[in-house]
Design a protein around this motif. Structure first.
Motif, short mmCIF file in Angstrom:
data_model
loop_
_atom_site.label_atom_id
_atom_site.label_comp_id
_atom_site.label_asym_id
_atom_site.label_seq_id
_atom_site.Cartn_x
_atom_site.Cartn_y
_atom_site.Cartn_z
N ASP A 71 6.59 44.19 30.45
CA ASP A 71 5.97 45.38 30.00
C ASP A 71 4.35 45.11 30.53
O ASP A 71 3.97 46.11 30.74
CB ASP A 71 6.13 45.51 28.44
N ARG B 165 3.76 45.85 33.90
CA ARG B 165 4.17 47.22 34.47
C ARG B 165 3.04 47.88 34.27
O ARG B 165 2.83 49.21 34.90
CB ARG B 165 5.46 47.54 34.02
N SER C 136 -1.74 48.50 37.68
CA SER C 136 -1.68 48.73 39.19
C SER C 136 -3.03 47.97 39.66
O SER C 136 -3.97 48.58 39.63
CB SER C 136 -1.77 50.15 39.41
N TYR D 22 5.93 49.46 45.20
CA TYR D 22 6.27 49.48 43.86
C TYR D 22 7.38 50.58 43.69
O TYR D 22 7.99 50.57 42.29
CB TYR D 22 4.94 49.94 42.81
N LYS E 181 2.09 53.57 42.38
CA LYS E 181 2.72 52.99 41.12
C LYS E 181 2.45 53.88 39.90
O LYS E 181 3.44 53.97 38.94
CB LYS E 181 2.47 51.52 40.97
N ALA F 126 0.59 53.28 37.28
CA ALA F 126 0.76 52.53 36.00
C ALA F 126 -0.44 53.24 35.13
O ALA F 126 -1.55 53.90 35.56
CB ALA F 126 0.39 51.19 36.23
#
Length: 377
Positions: A28, A31, A34, A54, A110, A112
């Protein structure tokens, strides 16, 4: 390294949204970032697959967006095979600046919560660095309804009509702020849809917004335009209200899409509210059909990050008087019925390949089919 927990601090703590990272699962934590490092690692694969590292389900359009934002699109398009050019291990043959821009594009795709830049633009010239950072900053927290209006603006919509009703009202309020869009309130949903249909027949891209019970009022023109088809793209935004936060019932507009035999698109957050508008208009014009754009209270009134783009002007198509197409007297409607059934078959085939529908693998012991706000759960 400490932020992403390659190392844990020997004293003190690192928090993410107020939570000690040591109390979070390692996956977590990672993730949530980025990362773009000064020393870029690229794989011996195509440029597109490197950018989509990703997110292997990312559409080509999303990959192109990330490349444009990272100021990489121009040099990629000049490569021998463009996005399908295979680059060697670690990007052999690319300059340091080109490798960094591909790495930035990969991190942006991605999407993020945290973009971590570690000397990530050291190989770029000053002007390119400024433009990349400016592009990265062009993100905005938007309501779902505001994002729909932004999607209308970016995709060259000319006319927006509506009858107000929570949770759909803000779509038209935000659309009216763009000078390029003619926006008006109508006395009821039937009139609103008929105005939008008229604009579409005249060759303009048109949008009509209402809440779910308003689709009852607009059912007459909806079922007719399902037969006539469109000229300029026509999208009908309908905001459902599960749990009846501001409504007298919680009817499900998906049943109207089935009954009228028109396609429906359901975004799950503000980003998709904007991005899926483009697909809706392409679908409308390619398949000669109105498209229902289904929102719900939580999608309309939740906020998430939206990436802004410039408006793409779409020319108004020429109007051609075509009685057989647009005048649904019984003799014409009977002939249109097989065309509607054929369109449904073509849309069914399209649904099997469109990037709007995707598979995300997790535990393969159980499968979950979901759409709209439910996807977020």
């Amino acid at each position: 390294n400490v932020m992403m927990r390659f190392y844990d601090p020997t004293s003190g703590k690192v928090t993410l949204d107020g939570v000690n990272e040591k109390d979070m699962r390692l996956g977590d934590v990672r993730r949530a970032f980025s990362p773009v490092m000064q020393d870029v690692f690229l794989f011996s694969e195509t440029v597109e697959k490197n950018i989509a590292f990703y997110d292997e389900t990312a559409s080509h359009e999303r990959v192109e967006w990330a490349a444009r934002t990272a100021q990489a699109a121009d040099f990629i398009n000049n490569l021998q095979e463009g996005y399908q050019t295979i680059i060697g291990e670690r990007g052999v043959g690319l300059s340091g600046g080109q490798k960094q821009r591909i790495s930035i594009a990969r991190a942006l795709l991605k999407n993020a919560p945290v973009l971590l830049l570690d000397e990530a633009t050291s190989a770029l010239d000053i002007e390119t660095e400024k433009q990349v950072l400016k592009n990265i900053m062009e993100k905005k927290l938007m309501l779902g309804n505001e994002a729909v209006a932004r999607g209308l603006y970016e995709n060259g919509v000319h006319v927006s009509t509506a009858y107000p009703g929570t949770p759909s009202t803000e779509i038209s309020e935000y659309a009216a702020k763009y000078d390029e869009i003619y926006a008006e309130w109508a006395p009821n949903e039937k009139v609103a849809l008929e105005v939008a249909i008229g604009a579409s027949v005249g060759g303009a891209r048109a949008f009509c917004a209402m809440k779910h019970v308003g689709l009852n009022v607009a059912a007459d023109p909806l079922f007719t335009v399902a037969y006539t088809g469109v000229n300029g793209g026509l999208v009908i935004g309908v905001a459902d209200d599960p749990s009846m936060h501001s409504s007298q019932n919680e009817q499900d507009s998906r049943n109207y899409a089935k009954a009228s035999k028109v396609p429906m698109i359901e975004p799950s957050d503000s980003s998709e509210c904007k991005e899926f508008i483009k697909a809706a208009y392409e679908m409308s014009e390619n398949f000669d059909t109105p498209v229902i754009y289904r929102l719900s209270t939580r999608v309309s009134h939740s906020q998430s990050i939206v990436e802004l783009s410039d408006r793409q002007e779409v020319e108004v198509k020429p109007y051609t008087a075509d009685i057989a197409k647009y005048v649904m007297m019984p003799g014409n409607a009977i002939k249109k019925h097989p065309e509607v059934e054929d369109r449904i078959n073509k849309l069914r085939e399209y649904a099997e390949t469109t990037p709007l529908n995707r598979i995300e693998y997790g535990d393969k012991k159980i499968g979950i089919i979901t759409s709209g706000m439910c996807y977020n759960y």
